[in-house]
Write an enzyme that holds these catalytic residues in place. Structure first.
Site, PDB file in Angstrom:
ATOM      1  N   GLY A  10     -46.204  74.583 125.421  1.00  0.00           N
ATOM      2  CA  GLY A  10     -46.383  76.026 125.406  1.00  0.00           C
ATOM      3  C   GLY A  10     -46.121  76.629 126.773  1.00  0.00           C
ATOM      4  N   PHE A  11     -46.066  77.939 126.803  1.00  0.00           N
ATOM      5  CA  PHE A  11     -45.738  78.697 128.009  1.00  0.00           C
ATOM      6  C   PHE A  11     -46.670  78.354 129.179  1.00  0.00           C
ATOM      7  CE2 PHE A  11     -46.319  83.232 129.832  1.00  0.00           C
ATOM      8  CZ  PHE A  11     -45.473  82.971 130.900  1.00  0.00           C
ATOM      9  N   ILE A  12     -47.961  78.527 128.995  1.00  0.00           N
ATOM     10  CA  ILE A  12     -48.910  78.332 130.090  1.00  0.00           C
ATOM     11  C   ILE A  12     -49.119  76.851 130.368  1.00  0.00           C
ATOM     12  CG2 ILE A  12     -51.304  78.705 130.815  1.00  0.00           C
ATOM     13  CD1 ILE A  12     -51.193  81.326 129.122  1.00  0.00           C
ATOM     14  N   TYR A 152     -57.736  86.227 115.319  1.00  0.00           N
ATOM     15  CA  TYR A 152     -57.397  85.496 116.542  1.00  0.00           C
ATOM     16  C   TYR A 152     -58.515  85.619 117.563  1.00  0.00           C
ATOM     17  CZ  TYR A 152     -55.232  84.713 121.117  1.00  0.00           C
ATOM     18  OH  TYR A 152     -54.959  84.279 122.393  1.00  0.00           O
ATOM     19  N   LYS A 156     -61.301  82.702 119.026  1.00  0.00           N
ATOM     20  CA  LYS A 156     -61.481  82.409 120.452  1.00  0.00           C
ATOM     21  C   LYS A 156     -62.935  82.631 120.880  1.00  0.00           C
ATOM     22  CE  LYS A 156     -57.509  81.014 122.047  1.00  0.00           C
ATOM     23  NZ  LYS A 156     -57.372  79.702 122.726  1.00  0.00           N
TER      24      LYS A 156
END
Length: 334
Positions: A10-12, A152, A156
Site C-alpha cells: 500500500g501507499f503508506i 469505514y 477504525k
C-alpha cells in the site's frame, strides 16, 4: 531493529518500509494483492522493496490467521506497525463487508499476534474520519469521537477500542495514529490528487464535490513517515503523560492515540490550483454537491504530536503536489 509491517504494498506501508530499510532495519512486509485499485501499482511498489537488503515479503490476507502467526513467529519483530486495511470512505458505503473482514477481523488477528509475541511497541493506523460529526475545530485527540458517519470510520474506531483493551489486558505498549488526507508519490488512484492529475493529463474534466467549498488538512507522505518513525521509539508509558492536559495516554493501559497532520487546512479549490501550476495547464472543473459520507472540513490539532516528537508536518501543498506530479509523469511516461 526487526519490524513487521502490514500493508507494505500500500501507499503508506511502502514508504514506511522503504524508509526503515534505508535506515538499516529489517522489515517483514505482510500484505495481500487485492483489486481495490490497480494491482500493477502495488506490484511496482513491491518490486522496489524486494530489491532492498533486509526485506522479507509475505503475500497473504490478514484474515489468514495461520499465515499471519507463522510470519510473525519467524520474524520475531521488536515492533509491529499495522497499516493494512480496507481504505476509502465512499467504497465502504457500497462494500461494507470488506471493511468488517479487513479492518475488524484482520485487526483482531494482528492484536492476537501482538499478544503472543509481546513487541516493544505496537502501532496501528487510524483515520481522521473517526471525528465524523464533530463540529469543533481543530480536532483534538482528547475530544470524544463517538459519531462516525461511515462504516469505514466506525471500523477504525472499533480497532482503536480493541487495541486499548489488548493494551490493558496484555500490557502491550500501543499507539494509534490518526491520518489526515495523506498524499504524495506512489499515492492511491482513488484519492483526489491522483484522480485530478490523471484526468487533467488526459483532457478530462475533474469532479469537485462540496461545490469546491470543502477543506482538508493535507499531509505529505514524507512528513507522515517522519512522524511515524519518531513515534516508533516512543512507546506509551503508564503514568508518564505529556504535560498540559493534551495527552491521550490511558489511565489503565500503555495506550495513546495521536493525530498526524500539520494543522493547516487547505481549500479544495486552492489544492486544485496547485495542481494546475504543477502541470502547467488549467483543469476543466465540474462542481458537484457533497457526497454521502463526506465532511466539510478536517483540521487536526498537532500539539500532542509535536510535544511527543518535537516534529510537526510542514511540507507545503505547492511542494508536495509538484513532487506527486513529477512522480506521475515519470512513472506513466507522460
Amino acid at each position: 531493529m526487526r519490524v513487521l509491517i502490514t500493508g507494505t504494498m500500500g501507499f503508506i506501508g511502502f514508504h514506511l518500509a522503504n524508509r526503515l530499510l534505508a535506515d538499516g532495519h529489517f522489515v517483514t512486509g505482510y500484505d495481500a494483492m487485492t483489486d481495490y485499485y490497480d494491482p500493477q501499482l502495488k506490484q511496482a511498489r513491491l518490486d522496489i522493496l524486494r530489491r532492498r537488503n533486509g526485506f522479507t515479503p509475505v503475500i497473504a490476507r490478514l484474515e489468514d490467521m495461520a499465515t499471519l502467526e507463522r510470519t510473525a513467529e519467524e520474524a520475531q519483530p521488536d515492533v509491529i506497525v499495522h497499516l493494512a486495511a480496507q481504505a476509502g470512505v465512499r467504497y465502504s458505503i457500497e462494500h461494507p463487508r470488506t471493511y468488517v473482514d479487513s479492518n475488524l477481523v484482520g485487526s483482531f488477528n494482528v492484536l492476537e499476534v501482538a499478544r503472543q509475541l509481546k513487541p516493544k511497541h505496537l502501532l496501528c493506523a487510524s483515520t481522521s474520519s473517526i471525528y465524523g460529526g464533530n463540529e469543533v475545530m481543530p480536532f483534538r485527540e482528547i475530544d470524544k469521537a463517538d459519531l462516525p458517519i461511515t462504516l469505514y470510520a466506525a471500523t477504525k474506531k472499533a480497532m482503536e477500542a480493541m487495541a486499548h483493551s489488548y493494551a490493558h489486558l496484555w500490557n502491550i505498549p500501543t499507539t494509534c495514529f490518526r491520518f489526515f488526507t495523506v498524499y504524495g508519490p506512489w499515492g492511491r488512484p482513488d484519492m483526489a490528487l491522483f484522480k485530478f492529475v490523471d484526468a487533467i493529463c488526459k483532457d478530462r474534466p475533474i469532479e469537485i464535490y462540496g461545490m469546491g467549498e470543502m477543506k482538508r488538512d493535507f499531509t505529505y507522505i514524507d512528513d507522515l513517515i517522519e512522524a511515524i518513525v519518531r513515534l516508533i521509539g516512543l512507546p506509551p508509558e503508564p503514568g508518564k503523560p505529556v504535560a498540559g492536559g493534551i495527552d491521550t495516554l490511558s489511565g489503565v493501559a500503555p495506550w495513546r492515540t495521536v493525530n498526524i497532520a500539520g494543522g493547516t487546512p487547505i481549500g479544495l479549490l486552492e489544492f486544485v490550483e496547485a495542481i494546475e501550476r504543477a502541470l502547467g495547464r488549467p483543469a476543466e472543473k465540474i462542481l458537484l454537491p457533497m457526497q454521502m459520507g463526506d465532511v466539510r472540513e478536517t483540521f487536526a490539532d498537532h500539539h500532542l504530536l509535536e510535544a511527543l516528537t518535537g516534529y510537526r508536518p510542514s511540507t507545503t501543498v505547492e511542494v508536495g503536489v509538484k513532487a506527486f506530479v513529477d512522480w506521475y509523469r515519470g512513472h506513466y511516461g507522460i
